[in-house]
Design an enzyme around this catalytic site. Structure first.
Site, PDB file in Angstrom:
ATOM      1  NE  ARG A  49      -0.796   1.666   3.723  1.00  0.00           N
ATOM      2  CZ  ARG A  49       0.311   2.401   3.947  1.00  0.00           C
ATOM      3  NH1 ARG A  49       1.481   1.853   4.226  1.00  0.00           N
ATOM      4  NH2 ARG A  49       0.245   3.717   3.920  1.00  0.00           N
ATOM      5  CB  ALA A  51       0.204   6.999  -3.573  1.00  0.00           C
ATOM      6  NE  ARG A  86      -6.049   1.093  -2.494  1.00  0.00           N
ATOM      7  CZ  ARG A  86      -5.720   1.593  -1.299  1.00  0.00           C
ATOM      8  NH1 ARG A  86      -4.493   1.495  -0.849  1.00  0.00           N
ATOM      9  NH2 ARG A  86      -6.635   2.210  -0.564  1.00  0.00           N
ATOM     10  CD  GLN A 186      -4.325   2.551   6.488  1.00  0.00           C
ATOM     11  OE1 GLN A 186      -5.057   2.880   7.422  1.00  0.00           O
ATOM     12  NE2 GLN A 186      -4.783   2.405   5.267  1.00  0.00           N
ATOM     13  CG  ASP A 227      -3.319   7.878  -2.012  1.00  0.00           C
ATOM     14  OD1 ASP A 227      -3.109   8.284  -0.861  1.00  0.00           O
ATOM     15  OD2 ASP A 227      -3.166   6.691  -2.363  1.00  0.00           O
ATOM     16  CG  ASN A 237      -3.372  11.561   2.404  1.00  0.00           C
ATOM     17  OD1 ASN A 237      -2.731  10.701   1.803  1.00  0.00           O
ATOM     18  ND2 ASN A 237      -3.179  11.791   3.695  1.00  0.00           N
ATOM     19  CE  LYS A 238      -6.162   5.426   3.699  1.00  0.00           C
ATOM     20  NZ  LYS A 238      -7.016   4.535   2.876  1.00  0.00           N
TER      21      LYS A 238
HETATM   22  O1  MRU Z   1      -4.879   3.216   1.694  1.00  0.00           O
HETATM   23  P1  MRU Z   1      -3.421   3.487   1.898  1.00  0.00           P
HETATM   24  O2  MRU Z   1      -2.891   2.968   3.185  1.00  0.00           O
HETATM   25  O3  MRU Z   1      -2.601   3.044   0.714  1.00  0.00           O
HETATM   26  O4  MRU Z   1      -3.328   5.068   1.959  1.00  0.00           O
HETATM   27  C1  MRU Z   1      -2.075   5.674   2.010  1.00  0.00           C
HETATM   28  C2  MRU Z   1      -2.139   7.160   2.106  1.00  0.00           C
HETATM   29  O5  MRU Z   1      -3.186   7.740   2.159  1.00  0.00           O
HETATM   30  C3  MRU Z   1      -0.838   7.892   2.044  1.00  0.00           C
HETATM   31  O6  MRU Z   1      -0.927   9.101   2.714  1.00  0.00           O
HETATM   32  C4  MRU Z   1      -0.491   8.154   0.573  1.00  0.00           C
HETATM   33  O7  MRU Z   1      -0.559   6.979  -0.183  1.00  0.00           O
HETATM   34  C5  MRU Z   1       0.833   8.772   0.411  1.00  0.00           C
HETATM   35  S1  MRU Z   1       2.076   7.668   0.987  1.00  0.00           S
HETATM   36  C6  MRU Z   1       3.559   8.168   0.706  1.00  0.00           C
END
Ligand code: MRU
Length: 340
Positions: A49, A51, A86, A186, A227, A237-238
């Site tokens: 996981r 991005a 994704r 996470q 992302d 983002n998340k």
């Molecule tokens: O669903 P995830 O755990 O892949 O989400 C990750 C995030 O939201 C991160 O902030 C994003 O991918 C940037 S990571 C360098």
């Protein structure tokens, strides 16, 4: 392809392996990835996981398949399936586009060098944005972060966590408030694990405790990853990032997004055009991981589960990229459209 090794992905002597992030922090299990089906399943389960890392993982897998003799049109169709694994993280699409261009122009023998270059570039991008970000942050700052953006989410030191890592290396001793990041934790599982490994002083909080910390004046800056960043500076983002940005604005806490250029989507005009992944009900009805599966709601409880949210550009203090730190004025002048 040559041997490549990062915290959560490695290609050693012809075998591609992924550290199963679903089982962290309690178990460190490496999974072999031999097919697009394997990689897609791992991406969907968030065993791999972040991005940048899913883009790197898909590229390494494609190069691995080419080395095993997969022919041109099949490589193209496997790339199309990987691309759909994704929808929000544009790094996946950007890296696969680079791989497909190499395939079309130079044939399948070019994929190994292209995947190696993408991996090595990501390490450098992390380093550059980490240094750019570290210049902005004062010694002994209290930084709040969300989700996981470190060496588990990239081939290098990370994005927002890359900055934290850099501050620690420079002796600026940050204190980090780690949002647990519901529903998949996470922050609580992965960022806490990374802070411990880096020796960074940290405090784990539930997501809904961020506002009281800001109200009490205990947060000096917020650093998050992304992302996908749209041309106008809005970014996905998340889920939970947007409420942090609203709270930061109200409490006048500087709010930075940290990302490589591979996260910028100049063809996406604004946040409303970013596709948001919707995920299964069981993630909100309970929790699952190395500690087992728990369902705490009625089993048929109706659920809304967007994996990401969009933060409008007007709530962002600065965009920390590998190419520099951009202000509201830079973004309004269209700097993001000129990055590629
Ligand atoms: O669903 P995830 O755990 O892949 O989400 C990750 C995030 O939201 C991160 O902030 C994003 O991918 C940037 S990571 C360098």
């Amino acid at each position: 392809m040559k041997n490549l090794e990062a915290t959560s992905i490695r290609y050693l002597n012809g075998t591609l392996e992924v550290l199963d992030q679903h089982q962290l922090p309690h178990q460190e299990i490496w999974l072999t990835c031999d097919s697009a089906d394997d990689m897609i399943a791992m991406i969907k389960r968030l065993q791999i996981r972040g991005a940048p890392l899913i883009g790197i993982g898909a590229s390494l897998l494609l190069a691995h398949l080419a080395e095993q003799g997969m022919e041109h049109t099949r490589l193209q169709s496997e790339a199309a399936r990987l691309r759909a694994a994704r929808p929000t993280a544009v790094n996946l699409m950007n890296n696969l586009d680079t791989m497909l261009t190499a395939l079309d122009q130079h044939g399948s023998q070019a994929l190994a060098a292209t995947a190696e270059a993408l991996f090595e570039e990501d390490v450098k991008l992390c380093d550059q944005m980490s240094r750019n970000g570290a210049e902005l942050i004062q010694p002994n700052s209290r930084i709040l972060t969300h989700c996981n953006t470190g060496s588990l989410a990239t081939a290098g030191a990370g994005t927002a966590i890359g900055v934290i890592d850099q501050l620690q290396r420079q002796g600026k001793t940050p204190h980090v408030f780690v949002d647990e990041t519901r529903p998949l934790l996470q922050g609580g599982r992965l960022t806490a694990w990374e802070m411990k490994r880096l020796g960074v002083d940290y405090t784990l909080i539930c997501d809904n405790m961020a506002a009281i910390l800001m109200a009490q004046g205990k947060v000096d800056a917020i650093l998050v990853g992304s992302d996908r960043i749209a041309a106008n500076g809005d970014f996905a983002n998340k889920v939970g990032t947007y409420s942090l940005a609203v709270n930061a604005h109200y409490h006048e806490v500087p709010f930075y997004v940290v990302a490589p250029y591979t996260t910028v989507d100049p063809e996406c005009p604004n946040g409303a055009a970013i596709p948001i992944e919707q995920r299964g009900a069981q993630e909100v009805q309970g929790v699952s991981g190395s500690f087992g599966d728990v369902c705490w709601s009625p089993e048929d409880a109706p659920v809304y589960n967007p994996a990401f949210d969009v933060t409008p550009a007007k709530l962002v203090t600065g965009w920390i990229l590998d190419t520099g730190v951009y202000t509201q004025e830079d973004i309004a002048e269209g700097v993001l459209s000129q990055l590629k």
